[in-house]
Design a protein around this motif. Structure first.
Motif, PDB file in Angstrom:
ATOM      1  N   GLY A   1      -7.899  19.188  23.791  1.00 55.19           N
ATOM      2  CA  GLY A   1      -9.149  19.406  24.677  1.00 55.19           C
ATOM      3  C   GLY A   1      -8.662  20.281  25.798  1.00 55.19           C
ATOM      4  O   GLY A   1      -9.998  21.175  25.992  1.00 55.19           O
ATOM      5  N   LYS A   2      -7.501  20.593  26.211  1.00 59.85           N
ATOM      6  CA  LYS A   2      -7.283  21.789  27.049  1.00 59.85           C
ATOM      7  C   LYS A   2      -7.271  22.834  26.519  1.00 59.85           C
ATOM      8  O   LYS A   2      -7.851  23.939  27.310  1.00 59.85           O
ATOM      9  N   LEU A   3      -6.876  23.037  24.997  1.00 56.45           N
ATOM     10  CA  LEU A   3      -6.898  24.301  24.682  1.00 56.45           C
ATOM     11  C   LEU A   3      -8.675  24.696  24.490  1.00 56.45           C
ATOM     12  O   LEU A   3      -8.873  25.776  24.433  1.00 56.45           O
ATOM     13  N   ILE A   4      -9.327  23.854  23.911  1.00 55.81           N
ATOM     14  CA  ILE A   4     -10.540  24.133  23.603  1.00 55.81           C
ATOM     15  C   ILE A   4     -11.425  24.381  24.928  1.00 55.81           C
ATOM     16  O   ILE A   4     -12.098  25.483  25.130  1.00 55.81           O
ATOM     17  N   ARG A   5     -11.096  23.848  26.177  1.00 62.20           N
ATOM     18  CA  ARG A   5     -11.391  24.430  27.486  1.00 62.20           C
ATOM     19  C   ARG A   5     -10.895  25.830  27.905  1.00 62.20           C
ATOM     20  O   ARG A   5     -11.965  26.534  28.235  1.00 62.20           O
TER      21      ARG A   5
ATOM     22  N   GLY B   1      -9.632  34.272  18.964  1.00 61.02           N
ATOM     23  CA  GLY B   1     -11.045  34.496  19.463  1.00 61.02           C
ATOM     24  C   GLY B   1     -11.639  33.174  19.899  1.00 61.02           C
ATOM     25  O   GLY B   1     -11.151  32.929  20.897  1.00 61.02           O
ATOM     26  N   ASP B   2     -12.713  32.738  19.391  1.00 61.20           N
ATOM     27  CA  ASP B   2     -13.450  31.382  19.788  1.00 61.20           C
ATOM     28  C   ASP B   2     -13.359  30.408  18.914  1.00 61.20           C
ATOM     29  O   ASP B   2     -14.251  29.651  19.050  1.00 61.20           O
ATOM     30  N   ALA B   3     -12.234  30.451  18.260  1.00 61.32           N
ATOM     31  CA  ALA B   3     -11.996  29.216  17.004  1.00 61.32           C
ATOM     32  C   ALA B   3     -10.634  28.805  16.942  1.00 61.32           C
ATOM     33  O   ALA B   3      -9.736  29.464  17.441  1.00 61.32           O
ATOM     34  N   ILE B   4     -10.386  27.570  16.574  1.00 63.78           N
ATOM     35  CA  ILE B   4      -9.204  27.031  16.487  1.00 63.78           C
ATOM     36  C   ILE B   4      -8.914  26.539  15.025  1.00 63.78           C
ATOM     37  O   ILE B   4      -9.825  26.213  14.184  1.00 63.78           O
ATOM     38  N   SER B   5      -7.830  26.999  14.510  1.00 61.29           N
ATOM     39  CA  SER B   5      -7.328  26.702  13.017  1.00 61.29           C
ATOM     40  C   SER B   5      -6.644  25.747  12.920  1.00 61.29           C
ATOM     41  O   SER B   5      -5.472  25.805  13.462  1.00 61.29           O
ATOM     42  N   ILE B   6      -6.763  24.819  11.963  1.00 63.81           N
ATOM     43  CA  ILE B   6      -5.954  23.580  11.752  1.00 63.81           C
ATOM     44  C   ILE B   6      -5.708  23.583  10.115  1.00 63.81           C
ATOM     45  O   ILE B   6      -6.446  23.337   9.553  1.00 63.81           O
ATOM     46  N   GLN B   7      -4.262  23.767   9.985  1.00 67.90           N
ATOM     47  CA  GLN B   7      -3.889  23.586   8.411  1.00 67.90           C
ATOM     48  C   GLN B   7      -3.356  22.264   8.416  1.00 67.90           C
ATOM     49  O   GLN B   7      -2.352  21.836   9.008  1.00 67.90           O
ATOM     50  N   GLU B   8      -3.838  21.580   7.251  1.00 65.05           N
ATOM     51  CA  GLU B   8      -3.266  20.286   7.098  1.00 65.05           C
ATOM     52  C   GLU B   8      -2.468  20.488   5.686  1.00 65.05           C
ATOM     53  O   GLU B   8      -2.772  21.135   4.831  1.00 65.05           O
ATOM     54  N   ILE B   9      -1.198  19.843   5.864  1.00 67.81           N
ATOM     55  CA  ILE B   9      -0.031  19.866   4.796  1.00 67.81           C
ATOM     56  C   ILE B   9       0.040  18.596   4.261  1.00 67.81           C
ATOM     57  O   ILE B   9       0.500  17.616   5.250  1.00 67.81           O
ATOM     58  N   ARG B  10      -0.144  18.342   2.862  1.00 64.73           N
ATOM     59  CA  ARG B  10       0.047  16.873   2.397  1.00 64.73           C
ATOM     60  C   ARG B  10       1.060  17.194   1.183  1.00 64.73           C
ATOM     61  O   ARG B  10       0.951  17.995   0.261  1.00 64.73           O
ATOM     62  N   ARG B  11       2.039  16.493   1.445  1.00 64.41           N
ATOM     63  CA  ARG B  11       3.284  16.477   0.296  1.00 64.41           C
ATOM     64  C   ARG B  11       3.177  15.199  -0.514  1.00 64.41           C
ATOM     65  O   ARG B  11       2.856  14.192  -0.211  1.00 64.41           O
TER      66      ARG B  11
ATOM     67  N   GLU C   1     -19.143  19.013  34.072  1.00 56.83           N
ATOM     68  CA  GLU C   1     -18.275  19.058  33.210  1.00 56.83           C
ATOM     69  C   GLU C   1     -18.237  20.923  32.679  1.00 56.83           C
ATOM     70  O   GLU C   1     -16.991  21.165  32.374  1.00 56.83           O
ATOM     71  N   ALA C   2     -19.164  21.177  32.618  1.00 56.35           N
ATOM     72  CA  ALA C   2     -19.167  22.822  32.409  1.00 56.35           C
ATOM     73  C   ALA C   2     -18.455  23.601  33.372  1.00 56.35           C
ATOM     74  O   ALA C   2     -17.726  24.592  33.106  1.00 56.35           O
ATOM     75  N   ARG C   3     -18.559  23.000  34.808  1.00 61.81           N
ATOM     76  CA  ARG C   3     -17.772  23.776  35.873  1.00 61.81           C
ATOM     77  C   ARG C   3     -16.291  23.605  35.811  1.00 61.81           C
ATOM     78  O   ARG C   3     -15.429  24.341  35.909  1.00 61.81           O
ATOM     79  N   VAL C   4     -15.974  22.289  35.149  1.00 61.16           N
ATOM     80  CA  VAL C   4     -14.663  21.983  35.213  1.00 61.16           C
ATOM     81  C   VAL C   4     -13.822  23.018  34.148  1.00 61.16           C
ATOM     82  O   VAL C   4     -12.939  23.471  34.041  1.00 61.16           O
ATOM     83  N   ALA C   5     -14.577  23.157  33.087  1.00 61.17           N
ATOM     84  CA  ALA C   5     -14.157  24.164  32.061  1.00 61.17           C
ATOM     85  C   ALA C   5     -13.887  25.381  32.369  1.00 61.17           C
ATOM     86  O   ALA C   5     -12.915  26.180  31.732  1.00 61.17           O
ATOM     87  N   VAL C   6     -14.712  26.052  33.375  1.00 59.19           N
ATOM     88  CA  VAL C   6     -14.296  27.180  33.637  1.00 59.19           C
ATOM     89  C   VAL C   6     -13.320  27.447  35.060  1.00 59.19           C
ATOM     90  O   VAL C   6     -12.467  28.327  34.996  1.00 59.19           O
ATOM     91  N   ILE C   7     -13.629  26.501  35.915  1.00 60.63           N
ATOM     92  CA  ILE C   7     -12.716  26.436  37.298  1.00 60.63           C
ATOM     93  C   ILE C   7     -11.271  26.047  36.811  1.00 60.63           C
ATOM     94  O   ILE C   7     -10.320  26.770  37.171  1.00 60.63           O
ATOM     95  N   GLU C   8     -11.050  25.034  35.885  1.00 64.16           N
ATOM     96  CA  GLU C   8      -9.770  24.648  35.372  1.00 64.16           C
ATOM     97  C   GLU C   8      -9.563  24.471  34.234  1.00 64.16           C
ATOM     98  O   GLU C   8      -9.191  23.559  33.633  1.00 64.16           O
ATOM     99  N   PRO C   9      -9.684  25.670  33.314  1.00 66.24           N
ATOM    100  CA  PRO C   9      -9.571  25.666  31.932  1.00 66.24           C
ATOM    101  C   PRO C   9      -8.247  25.530  31.198  1.00 66.24           C
ATOM    102  O   PRO C   9      -8.098  24.953  30.376  1.00 66.24           O
ATOM    103  N   ALA C  10      -7.097  25.666  32.122  1.00 67.86           N
ATOM    104  CA  ALA C  10      -5.879  25.395  31.604  1.00 67.86           C
ATOM    105  C   ALA C  10      -5.318  24.029  31.851  1.00 67.86           C
ATOM    106  O   ALA C  10      -4.237  23.733  31.537  1.00 67.86           O
ATOM    107  N   GLY C  11      -5.877  23.324  32.819  1.00 62.08           N
ATOM    108  CA  GLY C  11      -5.342  22.120  33.030  1.00 62.08           C
ATOM    109  C   GLY C  11      -4.413  22.021  34.338  1.00 62.08           C
ATOM    110  O   GLY C  11      -3.570  21.169  34.547  1.00 62.08           O
ATOM    111  N   GLY C  12      -4.423  23.208  35.058  1.00 60.42           N
ATOM    112  CA  GLY C  12      -3.704  23.097  36.337  1.00 60.42           C
ATOM    113  C   GLY C  12      -1.974  23.247  36.189  1.00 60.42           C
ATOM    114  O   GLY C  12      -1.624  23.983  35.381  1.00 60.42           O
TER     115      GLY C  12
END
Length: 292
Positions: free
Chosen positions: A280-284, A208-218, A142-153
């Motif tokens: 998941g692809k973005l995390i990789r 950087g090394d993080a993903i920011s997720i904003q939740e909007i509730r109306r 799994e670790a190799r997949v994250a490096v060899i094909e991080p963007a999903g081909g």
């Protein structure tokens, strides 16, 4: 002595034997007909008793069979049906279905339900199981997949062309926000108008090394509250889980850190799956070292 039977002459004992056999067949048919002719409410009660006995004896396959038959019946299901279904789904490690069923039981039965306390404990156990699974160390493969094909081909290359993006990361973020824009959760799912914002929607960015997720509730008055969560990507599993719950008309994307609910979506399985896979692809992509 002989008797005539349908134009032939048979010994009396054989004739009597055939007659008894016919009586037995007819009797069996009558018994089967009576069992099949039970009114739905009585058949529901019968199958619920059988389910309870199977669950008590931990005969999970048998319990699952009875629950499937109950599901097909055109009758109101007792509230305990959801509790037993939750237990059976949990034994099969179907965490999403198990949690949905147990939550349905708690909601319908309330604190007075005979299985209320145990249902709450089982829901907590499911959350722990999800967390353990999310924090399980990745294998070398799994670790190799994250490096060899991080963007999903080729898929991500197509997204770069579609969005005219300068990088795979930018293309994935743009695609995620496009998907989230049409998969927002609405209180009223009967009429969905894309020119009106959803009751719950999300915006995503990365840095950087993080993903920011904003939740909007109306709310009903037109106001909105915003909440932002930061997800560091290192040390988490890029296999993002998702699931849908028909009882509440909702699909979920689960937090890869601990398996808790992260993103609430409309009840569209295809959209939920693609959002989870793209996340998941973005995390990789973020986990992969910069190319030299």
């Amino acid at each position: 002595m002989a008797v005539s039977f349908e134009g032939s002459r048979l010994p009396a004992w054989k004739s009597k034997g055939r007659q008894l056999a016919k009586v037995a067949i007819v009797a069996s048919a009558l018994v089967a007909g009576q069992a099949a002719a039970l009114a739905p409410e009585h058949e529901t009660r019968r199958l619920m008793l059988a389910t309870e006995e199977a669950v008590t004896a931990e005969n999970w396959g048998e319990a699952s069979e009875y629950l499937n038959r109950l599901q097909l019946l055109d009758a109101n299901k007792p509230v305990d049906y959801h509790y037993y279904r939750g237990q059976v789904m949990l034994q099969s490690s179907h965490f999403n279905e198990a949690q949905a069923a147990l939550e349905a039981y708690v909601t319908k039965a309330g604190a007075e339900g005979s299985h209320y306390q145990n249902a709450l404990k089982l829901i907590t156990g499911i959350e722990r199981a999800r967390k353990d699974k999310a924090q399980a160390p990745q294998t070398g493969e799994e670790a190799r997949v994250a490096v060899i094909e991080p963007a999903g081909g080729n898929r991500v290359a197509s997204l770069r062309r579609l969005y005219l993006a300068d990088s795979d990361r930018e293309a994935l973020v743009l695609h995620l926000n496009s998907l989230l824009g049409v998969a927002g959760w609405r209180t009223d799912q009967t009429v969905v108008r894309l020119d009106r914002p959803a009751d719950i929607e999300y915006r995503l960015s990365s840095g950087g090394d993080a993903i920011s997720i904003q939740e909007i509730r109306r709310n009903n008055s037109g106001g909105a509250t915003r909440k932002t969560a930061q997800i560091p990507v290192f040390g988490i599993n890029p296999q993002v889980e998702w699931g849908c719950e028909q009882a509440v008309a909702t699909c979920w994307v689960y937090d890869p850190r601990d398996g808790s609910r992260l993103i609430q979506l409309s009840p569209n399985r295809g959209q939920a799956e693609e959002i989870a896979q793209t996340l998941g692809k973005l995390i990789r992509n973020l986990q992969a070292p910069p190319s030299s």
